[in-house]
Scaffold this motif. Structure first.
Motif, PDB file in Angstrom:
ATOM      1  N   PHE A  97      58.198 -18.120  51.944  1.00 53.44           N
ATOM      2  CA  PHE A  97      59.511 -17.999  52.591  1.00 53.44           C
ATOM      3  C   PHE A  97      59.432 -17.981  54.113  1.00 53.44           C
ATOM      4  O   PHE A  97      60.400 -18.313  54.789  1.00 53.44           O
ATOM      5  CB  PHE A  97      60.223 -16.718  52.139  1.00 53.44           C
ATOM      6  N   GLY A  98      58.312 -17.548  54.680  1.00 57.77           N
ATOM      7  CA  GLY A  98      58.203 -17.366  56.122  1.00 57.77           C
ATOM      8  C   GLY A  98      58.785 -16.026  56.524  1.00 57.77           C
ATOM      9  O   GLY A  98      59.104 -15.189  55.687  1.00 57.77           O
ATOM     10  N   GLY A  99      58.926 -15.819  57.820  1.00 57.98           N
ATOM     11  CA  GLY A  99      59.490 -14.578  58.324  1.00 57.98           C
ATOM     12  C   GLY A  99      58.436 -13.508  58.525  1.00 57.98           C
ATOM     13  O   GLY A  99      57.237 -13.758  58.415  1.00 57.98           O
ATOM     14  N   GLU A 100      58.905 -12.318  58.848  1.00 53.40           N
ATOM     15  CA  GLU A 100      58.036 -11.176  59.113  1.00 53.40           C
ATOM     16  C   GLU A 100      58.527  -9.978  58.318  1.00 53.40           C
ATOM     17  O   GLU A 100      59.722  -9.842  58.059  1.00 53.40           O
ATOM     18  CB  GLU A 100      58.031 -10.832  60.607  1.00 53.40           C
ATOM     19  N   PHE A 101      57.629  -9.086  57.965  1.00 47.76           N
ATOM     20  CA  PHE A 101      58.018  -7.867  57.270  1.00 47.76           C
ATOM     21  C   PHE A 101      58.839  -6.992  58.205  1.00 47.76           C
ATOM     22  O   PHE A 101      58.480  -6.803  59.361  1.00 47.76           O
ATOM     23  CB  PHE A 101      56.795  -7.085  56.793  1.00 47.76           C
ATOM     24  N   SER A 102      59.936  -6.462  57.709  1.00 44.83           N
ATOM     25  CA  SER A 102      60.737  -5.542  58.517  1.00 44.83           C
ATOM     26  C   SER A 102      60.289  -4.103  58.309  1.00 44.83           C
ATOM     27  O   SER A 102      60.629  -3.230  59.095  1.00 44.83           O
ATOM     28  CB  SER A 102      62.231  -5.692  58.198  1.00 44.83           C
ATOM     29  N   SER A 103      59.512  -3.875  57.259  1.00 46.93           N
ATOM     30  CA  SER A 103      58.989  -2.541  56.980  1.00 46.93           C
ATOM     31  C   SER A 103      57.734  -2.676  56.139  1.00 46.93           C
ATOM     32  O   SER A 103      57.674  -3.516  55.236  1.00 46.93           O
ATOM     33  CB  SER A 103      60.042  -1.721  56.225  1.00 46.93           C
ATOM     34  N   LEU A 104      56.732  -1.867  56.452  1.00 46.90           N
ATOM     35  CA  LEU A 104      55.516  -1.795  55.654  1.00 46.90           C
ATOM     36  C   LEU A 104      54.956  -0.390  55.824  1.00 46.90           C
ATOM     37  O   LEU A 104      54.505  -0.026  56.900  1.00 46.90           O
ATOM     38  CB  LEU A 104      54.493  -2.830  56.095  1.00 46.90           C
ATOM     39  N   GLN A 105      55.068   0.418  54.768  1.00 47.21           N
ATOM     40  CA  GLN A 105      54.599   1.798  54.822  1.00 47.21           C
ATOM     41  C   GLN A 105      53.651   2.053  53.665  1.00 47.21           C
ATOM     42  O   GLN A 105      53.944   1.702  52.518  1.00 47.21           O
ATOM     43  CB  GLN A 105      55.779   2.768  54.729  1.00 47.21           C
ATOM     44  N   LYS A 106      52.535   2.668  53.962  1.00 49.34           N
ATOM     45  CA  LYS A 106      51.537   2.988  52.938  1.00 49.34           C
ATOM     46  C   LYS A 106      51.798   4.382  52.380  1.00 49.34           C
ATOM     47  O   LYS A 106      52.429   5.225  53.022  1.00 49.34           O
ATOM     48  CB  LYS A 106      50.137   2.921  53.539  1.00 49.34           C
ATOM     49  N   MET A 107      51.287   4.634  51.194  1.00 51.85           N
ATOM     50  CA  MET A 107      51.402   5.961  50.579  1.00 51.85           C
ATOM     51  C   MET A 107      50.776   7.018  51.472  1.00 51.85           C
ATOM     52  O   MET A 107      51.241   8.159  51.521  1.00 51.85           O
ATOM     53  CB  MET A 107      50.734   5.978  49.198  1.00 51.85           C
ATOM     54  N   SER A 108      49.726   6.647  52.202  1.00 55.53           N
ATOM     55  CA  SER A 108      49.056   7.600  53.091  1.00 55.53           C
ATOM     56  C   SER A 108      49.957   8.068  54.224  1.00 55.53           C
ATOM     57  O   SER A 108      49.661   9.069  54.870  1.00 55.53           O
ATOM     58  CB  SER A 108      47.776   6.982  53.657  1.00 55.53           C
ATOM     59  N   ASP A 109      51.080   7.380  54.469  1.00 59.15           N
ATOM     60  CA  ASP A 109      52.016   7.759  55.528  1.00 59.15           C
ATOM     61  C   ASP A 109      53.013   8.821  55.081  1.00 59.15           C
ATOM     62  O   ASP A 109      53.714   9.394  55.904  1.00 59.15           O
ATOM     63  CB  ASP A 109      52.819   6.527  56.004  1.00 59.15           C
ATOM     64  N   MET A 110      53.094   9.097  53.771  1.00 60.85           N
ATOM     65  CA  MET A 110      54.122  10.021  53.301  1.00 60.85           C
ATOM     66  C   MET A 110      53.602  11.459  53.285  1.00 60.85           C
ATOM     67  O   MET A 110      52.400  11.698  53.177  1.00 60.85           O
ATOM     68  CB  MET A 110      54.620   9.619  51.912  1.00 60.85           C
ATOM     69  N   PRO A 111      54.508  12.431  53.409  1.00 59.58           N
ATOM     70  CA  PRO A 111      54.101  13.836  53.333  1.00 59.58           C
ATOM     71  C   PRO A 111      53.448  14.121  51.972  1.00 59.58           C
ATOM     72  O   PRO A 111      53.888  13.614  50.944  1.00 59.58           O
ATOM     73  CB  PRO A 111      55.418  14.611  53.453  1.00 59.58           C
ATOM     74  N   GLY A 112      52.386  14.883  51.977  1.00 58.83           N
ATOM     75  CA  GLY A 112      51.688  15.224  50.749  1.00 58.83           C
ATOM     76  C   GLY A 112      50.668  14.196  50.319  1.00 58.83           C
ATOM     77  O   GLY A 112      50.103  14.301  49.223  1.00 58.83           O
ATOM     78  N   ALA A 113      50.431  13.179  51.147  1.00 57.88           N
ATOM     79  CA  ALA A 113      49.507  12.097  50.785  1.00 57.88           C
ATOM     80  C   ALA A 113      48.094  12.599  50.525  1.00 57.88           C
ATOM     81  O   ALA A 113      47.350  11.983  49.758  1.00 57.88           O
ATOM     82  CB  ALA A 113      49.489  11.027  51.868  1.00 57.88           C
ATOM     83  N   GLU A 114      47.751  13.721  51.114  1.00 61.05           N
ATOM     84  CA  GLU A 114      46.402  14.258  50.901  1.00 61.05           C
ATOM     85  C   GLU A 114      46.164  14.644  49.435  1.00 61.05           C
ATOM     86  O   GLU A 114      45.033  14.766  48.990  1.00 61.05           O
ATOM     87  CB  GLU A 114      46.139  15.462  51.816  1.00 61.05           C
TER      88      GLU A 114
END
Length: 141
Positions: A25-42
């Motif tokens: 499709f082309g374009g760029e991601f408007s959001s990309l968040q990993k599980m490690s970024d969320m509270p409690g990821a540890e």
């Protein structure tokens, strides 16, 4: 009128799938968040921290394709099946051909892209990630 967007779930393959969809499709991601970024990821299993919590790929002027990975350690289970399809309407037959060829690569074609009995140019397939797609170019009057 409410806006509808497609949201997909994967078992650790969201980023791979969306890099593939972006290549078509082309374009760029408007959001990309990993599980490690969320509270409690540890508390997550080490092999789940790099999974995607959320990814968004704008397509066209008003549509957004979104997804996340499941978290098995939290009891999530992915059930891949034929319960949903992403239906894409194109502006031209050429665009339909390009998207069909790109997205179906490595997948399984269910209905070849051709003039359908109802007059539209239509085809469907399951992509290499198990996602169902319908490509449709409406009949021109």
């Amino acid at each position: 009128m409410p806006k509808l967007n497609t949201y997909l779930n994967f078992d650790g393959r969201s980023e791979e799938a969306f890099n593939f969809y972006k290549s078509v499709f082309g374009g760029e991601f408007s959001s990309l968040q990993k599980m490690s970024d969320m509270p409690g990821a540890e508390q997550l299993a080490e092999n789940e921290k790099d999974r995607l919590m959320h990814i968004s790929l704008p397509i066209g002027e008003s549509d957004i394709l979104m997804a996340s990975d499941i978290i098995p350690s939290m009891g999530h289970k992915l059930n891949v099946g034929n319960h949903s399809y992403i239906s894409v309407f194109t502006d031209s037959r050429e665009e339909a051909d390009r998207l069909f060829a790109g997205l179906s690569a490595g997948g399984e074609i269910e209905m070849a892209l051709e003039d359908a009995f109802w007059g539209d140019y239509f085809g469907s397939f399951i992509d290499k990630f198990g996602i169902g797609w319908m490509i449709n170019h409406p009949k021109q009057d």
